[in-house]
Design an enzyme around this catalytic site. Structure first.
Site, PDB file in Angstrom:
ATOM      1  N   HIS A  59      45.776  31.052  43.334  1.00 40.95           N
ATOM      2  CA  HIS A  59      44.603  30.195  43.148  1.00 40.95           C
ATOM      3  C   HIS A  59      44.657  29.433  41.824  1.00 40.95           C
ATOM      4  O   HIS A  59      43.867  29.681  40.908  1.00 40.95           O
ATOM      5  CB  HIS A  59      43.326  31.031  43.274  1.00 40.95           C
ATOM      6  N   GLU A 144      41.976  37.134  50.718  1.00 38.19           N
ATOM      7  CA  GLU A 144      42.425  38.540  50.779  1.00 38.19           C
ATOM      8  C   GLU A 144      41.536  39.338  51.731  1.00 38.19           C
ATOM      9  O   GLU A 144      42.022  40.170  52.508  1.00 38.19           O
ATOM     10  CB  GLU A 144      42.391  39.166  49.375  1.00 38.19           C
ATOM     11  N   THR A 183      41.372  43.617  45.595  1.00 39.15           N
ATOM     12  CA  THR A 183      42.177  43.911  44.392  1.00 39.15           C
ATOM     13  C   THR A 183      41.669  43.210  43.136  1.00 39.15           C
ATOM     14  O   THR A 183      41.972  43.635  42.029  1.00 39.15           O
ATOM     15  CB  THR A 183      43.645  43.497  44.601  1.00 39.15           C
ATOM     16  N   CYS A 213      43.659  46.090  41.212  1.00 35.86           N
ATOM     17  CA  CYS A 213      45.036  46.178  40.712  1.00 35.86           C
ATOM     18  C   CYS A 213      45.084  46.277  39.187  1.00 35.86           C
ATOM     19  O   CYS A 213      44.107  45.994  38.495  1.00 35.86           O
ATOM     20  CB  CYS A 213      45.836  44.974  41.193  1.00 35.86           C
ATOM     21  N   SER A 241      39.138  30.728  41.805  1.00 32.11           N
ATOM     22  CA  SER A 241      39.916  31.961  41.639  1.00 32.11           C
ATOM     23  C   SER A 241      38.963  33.136  41.426  1.00 32.11           C
ATOM     24  O   SER A 241      38.188  33.146  40.466  1.00 32.11           O
ATOM     25  CB  SER A 241      40.853  31.826  40.430  1.00 32.11           C
TER      26      SER A 241
END
Ligand code: SF4
Length: 324
Positions: A59, A144, A183, A213, A241
């Site tokens: 992104h 996602e 994530t 993450c 993003s």
């Protein structure tokens, strides 16, 4: 690595106000983003242009434009690529239906899904096989989340984004349940939601390690620390993003002057103090060149002293996508 800062104006030091700039560490590209960009570049080297990329590979528009200049063609859906074309799937992961469509259209596909997103895919598929209801903590519409939900039957998966959503779940308290997390979700928000899930469900399976993450966790921790002492925060990243938006939200918990900018041209000078300190960070999809551009713009207005936060380097690296 501290950036190279050049005061390009040549004006006497006394004419410009002085400001301290604290650079967050870590910031910018994560291992998953590097791997996805490498996959497109490797495909261009092996197959030649054009290489089609479904959705923004990561992104960030500067990354997209740079890859376009090398011969990548970005498309929204696979039907925009000609039969037999080389196609790269983005780091965010896709639903199995996308793979089926690629097969039908005889496309040569390379999947740049981040291994940490793929780990969540495996987790939720296991929960589904074991008959558990899956509660996915994430933002509706994010690629996602589309990719993760797309591998689950609609009657076994439920998307929540806050504690209120947990209370409204159409599930009994004793149903076998499990949760997974986007994530790039906010670490703090996820903790609150997970606490509500633990309180509500008596048979709740949890991930062995956090689904959020390492890159998201580390960047949010760094900006949280920075925001407690800086007078203003600049997050370099795109509005679209998730990773960048979460950084801005985390910073806003402790600092009143926070702006999210894709590059120097978007800087809002009214949101910067006349003196004191500015913290600068960058999302996991933001190239360091965009950070440098912002620093160069700050140099035009201020005399700046740049200091980088002390942090141990991230060592996570992923195997390259096998392209050829
Ligand atoms: S932000 Fe995290 S999940 Fe996303 S690509 Fe980077 S390492 Fe992978």
């Amino acid at each position: 690595m501290p950036p190279t800062i050049a005061d390009t104006t040549g004006s006497p030091r006394t004419e410009k106000p002085h400001i301290n700039v604290m650079l967050a560490a870590p910031r910018g590209f994560c291992a998953g983003v590097r791997r996805a960009i490498d996959a497109v570049e490797d495909a261009l080297s092996s197959h030649g242009a054009p290489v089609y990329v479904r959705r923004p590979i990561v992104h960030n528009l500067a990354v997209v434009r740079s890859l376009e200049s090398k011969g990548a063609v970005f498309i929204e859906e696979l039907d925009q690529a000609p039969e037999g074309a080389v196609v790269i799937l983005s780091a965010h992961g896709v639903a199995p239906s996308v793979w089926r469509e690629a097969e039908q259209r005889n496309l040569q596909v390379y999947d740049a899904v981040c291994p940490l997103v793929a780990k969540v895919h495996r987790e939720v598929e296991r929960h589904q096989r074991n008959g558990r209801k899956i509660i996915l903590i994430g933002h509706a519409g994010h690629p996602e989340i589309e990719g993760t939900l797309g591998r689950l039957s609609p009657d076994s998966a439920f998307l929540v984004r806050d504690v209120e959503d947990v209370r409204r779940l159409p599930l009994t308290d004793d149903v076998p349940a499990a949760y997974a997390v986007q994530t790039t979700y906010s670490v703090d928000d996820a903790q609150m939601i997970i606490a509500a899930l633990r309180a509500q469900f008596s048979d709740l399976e949890e991930p062995a390690t956090s689904d959020i993450c390492y890159a998201t966790t580390n960047r949010q921790a760094a900006v949280r620390t920075l925001a407690r002492s800086a007078d203003a925060i600049i997050v370099v990243g795109e509005q679209f993003s998730s990773n960048a938006r979460r950084l801005a939200e985390v910073a806003a918990d402790s600092c009143a002057l926070v702006q999210l900018v894709a590059g120097a041209s978007e800087l809002d000078w009214a949101l910067l103090p006349p003196s004191g300190s500015i913290g600068v960070t960058a999302a996991a999809s933001t190239p360091e060149s965009s950070v440098q551009e912002v620093l160069d713009a700050l140099c035009e207005r201020f005399h700046i002293d740049v200091e980088a936060m002390d942090a141990s380097a991230e060592t996570t690296a992923f195997k390259r996508v096998a392209v050829g």
